[in-house]
Design a protein around this motif. Structure first.
Motif, PDB file in Angstrom:
ATOM      1  N   VAL A  42      50.708  36.925  47.445  1.00 55.77           N
ATOM      2  CA  VAL A  42      49.853  37.146  46.573  1.00 55.77           C
ATOM      3  C   VAL A  42      48.329  37.413  46.816  1.00 55.77           C
ATOM      4  O   VAL A  42      47.515  38.021  46.185  1.00 55.77           O
ATOM      5  CB  VAL A  42      49.186  34.859  45.920  1.00 55.77           C
ATOM      6  CG1 VAL A  42      48.190  35.294  44.481  1.00 55.77           C
ATOM      7  CG2 VAL A  42      50.183  34.152  46.238  1.00 55.77           C
ATOM      8  N   VAL A  43      48.161  36.763  48.245  1.00 53.55           N
ATOM      9  CA  VAL A  43      46.678  37.329  48.560  1.00 53.55           C
ATOM     10  C   VAL A  43      46.977  38.684  48.534  1.00 53.55           C
ATOM     11  O   VAL A  43      46.266  40.176  48.565  1.00 53.55           O
ATOM     12  CB  VAL A  43      46.531  37.193  49.486  1.00 53.55           C
ATOM     13  CG1 VAL A  43      45.291  38.122  50.745  1.00 53.55           C
ATOM     14  CG2 VAL A  43      46.417  35.626  50.073  1.00 53.55           C
ATOM     15  N   GLU A  44      48.434  39.917  48.992  1.00 58.39           N
ATOM     16  CA  GLU A  44      48.634  41.398  49.460  1.00 58.39           C
ATOM     17  C   GLU A  44      48.307  41.301  48.085  1.00 58.39           C
ATOM     18  O   GLU A  44      48.311  42.667  47.879  1.00 58.39           O
ATOM     19  CB  GLU A  44      50.414  40.869  49.989  1.00 58.39           C
ATOM     20  CG  GLU A  44      50.429  43.018  50.120  1.00 58.39           C
ATOM     21  CD  GLU A  44      52.100  42.309  50.407  1.00 58.39           C
ATOM     22  OE1 GLU A  44      52.274  43.962  50.960  1.00 58.39           O
ATOM     23  OE2 GLU A  44      52.307  41.379  50.625  1.00 58.39           O
ATOM     24  N   ASP A  45      49.102  40.829  47.123  1.00 58.13           N
ATOM     25  CA  ASP A  45      48.779  41.264  46.056  1.00 58.13           C
ATOM     26  C   ASP A  45      47.746  42.437  45.236  1.00 58.13           C
ATOM     27  O   ASP A  45      47.109  43.618  44.683  1.00 58.13           O
ATOM     28  CB  ASP A  45      50.369  40.634  44.657  1.00 58.13           C
ATOM     29  CG  ASP A  45      50.754  41.408  43.501  1.00 58.13           C
ATOM     30  OD1 ASP A  45      51.379  42.354  43.988  1.00 58.13           O
ATOM     31  OD2 ASP A  45      49.770  41.495  42.302  1.00 58.13           O
ATOM     32  N   PHE A  46      46.578  41.448  45.108  1.00 58.00           N
ATOM     33  CA  PHE A  46      45.368  41.612  44.439  1.00 58.00           C
ATOM     34  C   PHE A  46      44.587  42.350  45.269  1.00 58.00           C
ATOM     35  O   PHE A  46      43.264  42.797  45.021  1.00 58.00           O
ATOM     36  CB  PHE A  46      44.750  39.992  44.439  1.00 58.00           C
ATOM     37  CG  PHE A  46      43.835  38.936  45.331  1.00 58.00           C
ATOM     38  CD1 PHE A  46      42.572  39.827  46.098  1.00 58.00           C
ATOM     39  CD2 PHE A  46      44.825  38.220  45.174  1.00 58.00           C
ATOM     40  CE1 PHE A  46      42.073  38.221  47.102  1.00 58.00           C
ATOM     41  CE2 PHE A  46      44.106  36.766  46.328  1.00 58.00           C
ATOM     42  CZ  PHE A  46      42.943  37.207  47.079  1.00 58.00           C
ATOM     43  N   GLU A  50      41.232  38.702  40.144  1.00 63.98           N
ATOM     44  CA  GLU A  50      40.943  38.437  38.282  1.00 63.98           C
ATOM     45  C   GLU A  50      41.972  38.982  37.861  1.00 63.98           C
ATOM     46  O   GLU A  50      42.775  39.262  36.568  1.00 63.98           O
ATOM     47  CB  GLU A  50      39.597  39.073  37.723  1.00 63.98           C
ATOM     48  CG  GLU A  50      38.773  38.436  38.019  1.00 63.98           C
ATOM     49  CD  GLU A  50      38.271  37.393  37.250  1.00 63.98           C
ATOM     50  OE1 GLU A  50      38.961  36.308  36.622  1.00 63.98           O
ATOM     51  OE2 GLU A  50      37.087  36.163  37.930  1.00 63.98           O
ATOM     52  N   GLY A  51      42.615  39.030  39.129  1.00 63.27           N
ATOM     53  CA  GLY A  51      44.085  40.015  38.041  1.00 63.27           C
ATOM     54  C   GLY A  51      44.680  41.599  38.943  1.00 63.27           C
ATOM     55  O   GLY A  51      44.114  41.784  39.315  1.00 63.27           O
ATOM     56  N   SER A  52      46.066  41.218  39.575  1.00 66.93           N
ATOM     57  CA  SER A  52      46.575  42.063  40.165  1.00 66.93           C
ATOM     58  C   SER A  52      47.407  42.733  39.458  1.00 66.93           C
ATOM     59  O   SER A  52      48.410  42.234  38.634  1.00 66.93           O
ATOM     60  CB  SER A  52      46.948  41.640  41.558  1.00 66.93           C
ATOM     61  OG  SER A  52      47.987  40.786  41.718  1.00 66.93           O
ATOM     62  N   LYS A  53      48.430  43.556  39.980  1.00 66.50           N
ATOM     63  CA  LYS A  53      49.934  44.385  39.153  1.00 66.50           C
ATOM     64  C   LYS A  53      50.973  43.091  38.863  1.00 66.50           C
ATOM     65  O   LYS A  53      51.739  43.145  37.783  1.00 66.50           O
ATOM     66  CB  LYS A  53      50.429  44.905  40.507  1.00 66.50           C
ATOM     67  CG  LYS A  53      52.093  45.534  39.795  1.00 66.50           C
ATOM     68  CD  LYS A  53      52.410  46.757  40.980  1.00 66.50           C
ATOM     69  CE  LYS A  53      53.419  47.113  40.842  1.00 66.50           C
ATOM     70  NZ  LYS A  53      54.210  47.907  42.193  1.00 66.50           N
ATOM     71  N   GLN A  67      47.215  32.847  36.634  1.00 66.30           N
ATOM     72  CA  GLN A  67      47.796  32.532  38.512  1.00 66.30           C
ATOM     73  C   GLN A  67      48.529  32.502  39.786  1.00 66.30           C
ATOM     74  O   GLN A  67      48.297  31.931  40.185  1.00 66.30           O
ATOM     75  CB  GLN A  67      49.671  33.830  38.230  1.00 66.30           C
ATOM     76  CG  GLN A  67      49.892  33.562  36.497  1.00 66.30           C
ATOM     77  CD  GLN A  67      51.165  34.877  36.148  1.00 66.30           C
ATOM     78  OE1 GLN A  67      50.519  35.595  36.508  1.00 66.30           O
ATOM     79  NE2 GLN A  67      52.070  34.587  36.294  1.00 66.30           N
ATOM     80  N   ILE A  68      46.634  33.215  39.876  1.00 63.77           N
ATOM     81  CA  ILE A  68      46.330  33.321  41.203  1.00 63.77           C
ATOM     82  C   ILE A  68      45.637  32.343  41.585  1.00 63.77           C
ATOM     83  O   ILE A  68      45.713  31.515  42.823  1.00 63.77           O
ATOM     84  CB  ILE A  68      45.033  34.994  41.414  1.00 63.77           C
ATOM     85  CG1 ILE A  68      46.063  35.703  41.298  1.00 63.77           C
ATOM     86  CG2 ILE A  68      44.505  34.678  42.254  1.00 63.77           C
ATOM     87  CD1 ILE A  68      44.922  37.145  41.315  1.00 63.77           C
ATOM     88  N   ALA A  69      44.783  31.809  40.506  1.00 62.79           N
ATOM     89  CA  ALA A  69      43.610  30.631  40.787  1.00 62.79           C
ATOM     90  C   ALA A  69      44.867  29.659  41.011  1.00 62.79           C
ATOM     91  O   ALA A  69      44.447  28.227  41.689  1.00 62.79           O
ATOM     92  CB  ALA A  69      43.122  30.001  39.468  1.00 62.79           C
ATOM     93  N   GLU A  70      45.597  28.774  39.861  1.00 61.92           N
ATOM     94  CA  GLU A  70      46.876  28.246  39.912  1.00 61.92           C
ATOM     95  C   GLU A  70      47.755  28.026  40.929  1.00 61.92           C
ATOM     96  O   GLU A  70      47.844  27.057  41.561  1.00 61.92           O
ATOM     97  CB  GLU A  70      47.437  28.185  38.984  1.00 61.92           C
ATOM     98  CG  GLU A  70      46.809  27.452  37.304  1.00 61.92           C
ATOM     99  CD  GLU A  70      47.688  28.247  36.387  1.00 61.92           C
ATOM    100  OE1 GLU A  70      48.906  28.604  36.087  1.00 61.92           O
ATOM    101  OE2 GLU A  70      47.787  27.377  35.105  1.00 61.92           O
ATOM    102  N   THR A  71      48.332  29.070  42.332  1.00 61.05           N
ATOM    103  CA  THR A  71      48.102  28.864  42.918  1.00 61.05           C
ATOM    104  C   THR A  71      47.443  28.301  44.227  1.00 61.05           C
ATOM    105  O   THR A  71      48.219  27.415  44.983  1.00 61.05           O
ATOM    106  CB  THR A  71      49.422  30.733  43.544  1.00 61.05           C
ATOM    107  OG1 THR A  71      50.130  31.304  42.138  1.00 61.05           O
ATOM    108  CG2 THR A  71      49.812  30.475  44.330  1.00 61.05           C
ATOM    109  N   PHE A  72      46.897  28.474  44.368  1.00 65.32           N
ATOM    110  CA  PHE A  72      46.081  28.154  45.774  1.00 65.32           C
ATOM    111  C   PHE A  72      45.720  26.404  45.458  1.00 65.32           C
ATOM    112  O   PHE A  72      45.332  25.628  45.963  1.00 65.32           O
ATOM    113  CB  PHE A  72      44.482  28.872  45.467  1.00 65.32           C
ATOM    114  CG  PHE A  72      44.438  30.072  46.587  1.00 65.32           C
ATOM    115  CD1 PHE A  72      44.231  30.406  47.297  1.00 65.32           C
ATOM    116  CD2 PHE A  72      45.350  31.330  45.933  1.00 65.32           C
ATOM    117  CE1 PHE A  72      44.531  31.621  48.223  1.00 65.32           C
ATOM    118  CE2 PHE A  72      45.195  32.455  46.578  1.00 65.32           C
ATOM    119  CZ  PHE A  72      44.738  32.245  47.942  1.00 65.32           C
ATOM    120  N   ASP A  73      45.897  26.454  43.654  1.00 66.70           N
ATOM    121  CA  ASP A  73      45.267  24.876  43.929  1.00 66.70           C
ATOM    122  C   ASP A  73      46.458  24.023  43.877  1.00 66.70           C
ATOM    123  O   ASP A  73      46.431  22.702  44.001  1.00 66.70           O
ATOM    124  CB  ASP A  73      45.146  24.878  41.993  1.00 66.70           C
ATOM    125  CG  ASP A  73      43.550  25.058  41.836  1.00 66.70           C
ATOM    126  OD1 ASP A  73      42.414  25.458  42.789  1.00 66.70           O
ATOM    127  OD2 ASP A  73      43.174  25.263  40.699  1.00 66.70           O
TER     128      ASP A  73
END
Length: 387
Positions: free
Chosen positions: A119-123, A72-75, A81-87
């Protein structure tokens, strides 16, 4: 050439499957990665396994909501943005939590892994737990909880787990509506800070990938910036209730749900595999004795099954079905009748052979493909890393 469908296909004996063991690699910070290279497609699945789960939570919902909030959000990325990146990369992200693990699982074309791991690292390392998203998630899960608890099978399973393990045991399904009001965002942040650390994590990579993927993981997850402190092991013992027959009344219910079972042995016990064959004969497949008796002959139910479950700290047998209220006691009587026959009469050779072939076929099917192999490895490894 047309196929002559009047000729029965030849039945062949199932060959022993060739099991592929993963290669274990350790990152610079000691984090273990298990690499299982298999399959023909350039697709890769990455599973991050954190030793969390209801076994380690201090409050109900702490583990499941904490895991769900990670995306649901990271730094550096919002939840959108997380969802859009994976999509955008055609990748799949799933977050799950069970009794012992919080799992982050992603499936992607291998070529997109370098774009997704940051992205995974960040969240994983820098989740921010936004308050609005937490409130939305909490209310959504609460509404789903009340809807599920309108079903007799859910109420029956909850009571069954309580009778089997006792109040307060992590395997007991004791969640209430008030638990959703009591859980706070600070509880999730505290749980996250303690458990989502490199010393509490393992990674399983399955599919097709280059050997250089290890360097990629070392870059993003091999540092000491998320080490954390050692977490002591918790211990709980089942406390079964002395009263063995219970009824949960649901006003307006058309059907009755039935659960019959008891604590059993786990995978490490020498009798586990023979017991699995026995339970399959009783109710583990469509042609089982319970199905033949209670569905086919008596017509009390559309389906009934018996399953042997093995959790990390306990195993149990459960026989489950739903019937018309008028057939409750008759169904229970027939269940005990079939159990009694298994105790008193030898199983015929034809029936035993049929079930063994069925189980062998299921075993081969469950190992079909790299992701299935990874699941099989995880099921054994998570239960006992020494197996």
């Amino acid at each position: 050439m047309m196929i002559d469908r009047t000729i029965t296909p030849q039945i062949n004996q199932v060959d022993k499957p060739q099991l592929k063991e993963p290669e274990k690699v350790t990152l610079d910070n000691g984090l273990p990665i298990y690499l299982l290279k298999a399959g023909t497609q350039d697709v890769c699945r990455i599973d991050f396994l954190f030793k969390t789960g209801t076994w380690n939570q201090q409050k109900p919902l702490q583990s499941t909501l904490c895991n769900a909030m990670l995306e649901e959000g990271s730094k550096n990325y919002s939840g959108v943005q997380i969802a859009e990146t994976f999509d955008f990369h055609g990748a799949y992200l799933q977050l799950l939590a069970d009794q012992h693990f919080g799992i982050i699982s992603m499936i992607s074309l291998t070529k997109h892994i370098p774009n997704l791991l940051p992205v995974v690292e960040d969240f994983i390392k820098h989740s921010v737990f936004p308050e609005n998203e937490f409130e939305t998630l909490r209310q959504r899960r609460k509404q789903r909880f009340f809807l599920e608890n309108e079903k007799v099978k859910v109420l029956c399973q909850k009571k069954f787990s309580q009778v089997l393990f006792g109040d307060g045991h992590p395997y007991t399904l004791g969640l209430t509506g008030n638990d959703f009001d009591k859980i706070q965002l600070s509880d999730l942040k505290e749980f996250y800070q303690q458990f989502y650390r490199s010393g509490n994590c393992e990674i399983i990579v399955s599919g097709q990938f280059e050997d250089s993927i290890v360097q990629l993981f070392n870059k993003h997850f091999g540092g000491n910036d998320w080490a954390g402190t050692p977490i002591p092991e918790k211990s709980f013992q089942p406390q079964p209730e002395e009263i063995k027959v219970h009824r949960v009344n649901k006003e307006g219910a058309i059907q009755s749900a039935i659960r019959v079972g008891k604590l059993m042995v786990c995978k490490s016990h020498p009798d586990y595999l023979p017991l699995q064959v026995l339970v399959t004969i009783l109710g583990g497949y469509f042609n089982s004795r319970l199905m033949q008796n209670i569905r086919e002959e008596k017509g009390y139910t559309y389906g009934i099954g018996a399953n042997l479950f093995c959790l990390k700290e306990a195993g149990y047998l459960v026989i489950a079905t739903e019937v018309d209220k008028n057939y409750e006691q008759a169904t229970i009587d027939e269940i005990y009748k079939e159990i009694g026959l298994l105790r008193e009469e030898l199983i015929g050779e034809d029936e035993l052979k049929r079930v063994k072939l069925y189980l062998l076929g299921e075993f081969v099917r469950d190992l079909d493909g790299p992701f299935a192999l990874a699941d099989a490895f995880r099921n054994v490894h998570n239960f006992d890393p020494g197996l």
